[in-house]
Design a protein around this motif. Structure first.
Motif, mmCIF file in Angstrom:
data_model
loop_
_atom_site.group_PDB
_atom_site.id
_atom_site.type_symbol
_atom_site.label_atom_id
_atom_site.label_comp_id
_atom_site.label_asym_id
_atom_site.label_seq_id
_atom_site.Cartn_x
_atom_site.Cartn_y
_atom_site.Cartn_z
ATOM 1 N N LEU A 1 0.953 -1.207 0.230
ATOM 2 C CA LEU A 1 -0.004 0.109 -0.069
ATOM 3 C C LEU A 1 0.864 1.140 -0.024
ATOM 4 O O LEU A 1 0.700 2.391 -0.623
ATOM 5 C CB LEU A 1 -1.152 -0.116 1.196
ATOM 6 N N ALA A 2 1.937 1.219 0.581
ATOM 7 C CA ALA A 2 2.796 2.350 0.521
ATOM 8 C C ALA A 2 3.401 2.693 -0.559
ATOM 9 O O ALA A 2 3.573 3.734 -1.150
ATOM 10 C CB ALA A 2 3.938 2.198 1.659
ATOM 11 N N GLU A 3 3.457 1.751 -1.532
ATOM 12 C CA GLU A 3 3.846 1.764 -2.923
ATOM 13 C C GLU A 3 3.028 2.391 -3.724
ATOM 14 O O GLU A 3 3.139 3.328 -4.659
ATOM 15 C CB GLU A 3 4.418 0.466 -3.579
ATOM 16 N N PHE A 4 1.629 1.939 -3.531
ATOM 17 C CA PHE A 4 0.345 2.628 -4.261
ATOM 18 C C PHE A 4 0.169 4.116 -3.885
ATOM 19 O O PHE A 4 0.290 4.951 -4.725
ATOM 20 C CB PHE A 4 -0.814 1.762 -3.929
ATOM 21 N N CYS B 1 -3.477 0.797 -11.022
ATOM 22 C CA CYS B 1 -2.078 0.014 -11.055
ATOM 23 C C CYS B 1 -1.063 0.445 -12.245
ATOM 24 O O CYS B 1 0.054 0.403 -11.976
ATOM 25 C CB CYS B 1 -2.417 -1.412 -11.346
ATOM 26 N N ALA B 2 -1.624 1.159 -13.339
ATOM 27 C CA ALA B 2 -0.845 1.776 -14.249
ATOM 28 C C ALA B 2 0.163 2.913 -13.558
ATOM 29 O O ALA B 2 1.114 3.063 -14.132
ATOM 30 C CB ALA B 2 -1.646 2.477 -15.370
ATOM 31 N N GLU C 1 11.439 -0.135 -11.732
ATOM 32 C CA GLU C 1 12.073 -0.513 -10.489
ATOM 33 C C GLU C 1 11.095 -0.978 -9.673
ATOM 34 O O GLU C 1 10.909 -2.045 -9.049
ATOM 35 C CB GLU C 1 13.163 0.338 -9.996
ATOM 36 N N ARG C 2 9.788 -0.051 -9.357
ATOM 37 C CA ARG C 2 8.729 -0.520 -8.538
ATOM 38 C C ARG C 2 8.256 -1.665 -8.964
ATOM 39 O O ARG C 2 7.640 -2.562 -8.269
ATOM 40 C CB ARG C 2 8.017 0.666 -8.210
ATOM 41 N N ALA C 3 7.810 -1.727 -10.301
ATOM 42 C CA ALA C 3 7.006 -2.777 -10.804
ATOM 43 C C ALA C 3 7.892 -4.058 -11.050
ATOM 44 O O ALA C 3 7.422 -4.977 -10.504
ATOM 45 C CB ALA C 3 6.770 -2.425 -12.469
ATOM 46 N N ILE D 1 1.715 -4.826 -17.999
ATOM 47 C CA ILE D 1 2.927 -4.326 -17.455
ATOM 48 C C ILE D 1 3.445 -5.476 -16.423
ATOM 49 O O ILE D 1 4.391 -5.852 -16.444
ATOM 50 C CB ILE D 1 2.805 -2.810 -16.948
ATOM 51 N N ILE D 2 2.334 -5.527 -15.462
ATOM 52 C CA ILE D 2 2.864 -6.604 -14.296
ATOM 53 C C ILE D 2 3.263 -8.075 -14.970
ATOM 54 O O ILE D 2 3.804 -8.719 -14.389
ATOM 55 C CB ILE D 2 1.781 -6.645 -13.246
#
Length: 193
Positions: free
Chosen positions: A7-10, A35-36, A43-45, A76-77
Motif C-alpha cells: 500500500l505504501a508503494e500505491f 495500477c498503471a 524499479e517499483r514494477a 505491465i505486471i
C-alpha cells in the motif's frame, strides 16, 4: 512485501484514488487502485513482481512455461512477472469483445501458463482470459494478481495468488449509498461500460 509495504508503494505513486468510481465489472466504489501509476516506475514494477513471484509455491513457479495477461491492465505486471520468472510474457486482448491471442502470439498445446492480472474484483476478466488461453491450447496452472479486491467472493478452477487482498466496499448500480451517489462518477478502467 507486507500489505502495508504494498500500500505504501500505491500511495507513493499516487495510485490509490478516492472518489466515486465505476469499475470495469460495473460495480461502484469509493476507492480505486490505478495500477498503471504504481507500475510506471520500472524499479517499483520489478519489485512488486518479484514479491508476487514469491507468493507462488516454488514447484509450481518452476513448472510455468509462459506468462499471459489480459490487456490492458495486466500487460505491465505480466511482463515483469515473465522477467522475474525468466519466461516469455504475452497478452490476450479483445479486438472484437472476446479475448484472443494476436500479434503472432502462439501456444504449443499443453504449455503451462500463469495468468497475471493487475486487480481481480469479480474475476470475470480472469475467467474470460483463462478460457481464451485454454481454447488456444494452453494449460492454465495458476492465476496471480497484484491486488485481490474480491473480498474472498471469487473462486477459480486454478490456484489464485494475490500479492495483497484489499476489501474496499463495492456496490451494484442500484445499491450505491447516497453519500457516494452524490459524487461525480469516474470510469478509470480500460473497458467502456
Amino acid at each position: 512485501m507486507t500489505e502495508d509495504e504494498v500500500l505504501a508503494e500505491f500511495r507513493a505513486s499516487r495510485a490509490l484514488l478516492e472518489g466515486h468510481f465505476k469499475l470495469s465489472s460495473g460495480l461502484h466504489t469509493a476507492h480505486y487502485l490505478q495500477c498503471a501509476r504504481v507500475l510506471m516506475d520500472a524499479e517499483r514494477a520489478a519489485k512488486l513482481a518479484i514479491s508476487l513471484v514469491h507468493k507462488i509455491p516454488r514447484d509450481l513457479r518452476h513448472s510455468i512455461d509462459k506468462v499471459i495477461s489480459p490487456a490492458m491492465g495486466g500487460i505491465i505486471i505480466g511482463h515483469e512477472m515473465g522477467r522475474a520468472l525468466g519466461k516469455e510474457a504475452m497478452f490476450v486482448e479483445r479486438p472484437t469483445g472476446t479475448f484472443e491471442l494476436r500479434r503472432g502470439f502462439t501456444l504449443t498445446p499443453g504449455e503451462k501458463i500463469l495468468v497475471v492480472e493487475d486487480v481481480v474484483t469479480t474475476g470475470l476478466s480472469s475467467r474470460e482470459a483463462i478460457k481464451a488461453i485454454e481454447e488456444a491450447g494452453g494449460n492454465v496452472v495458476a492465476l496471480a494478481s497484484l491486488v485481490d479486491r474480491s473480498g474472498g467472493e471469487v473462486a477459480f478452477d486454478v490456484p489464485f495468488y494475490p500479492l495483497v487482498a484489499l476489501n474496499f466496499p463495492t456496490w451494484p448500480e442500484d445499491q450505491i449509498p447516497p453519500e457516494l451517489a452524490a459524487k461525480p462518477v469516474e470510469k478509470p478502467g480500460s473497458r467502456k461500460n
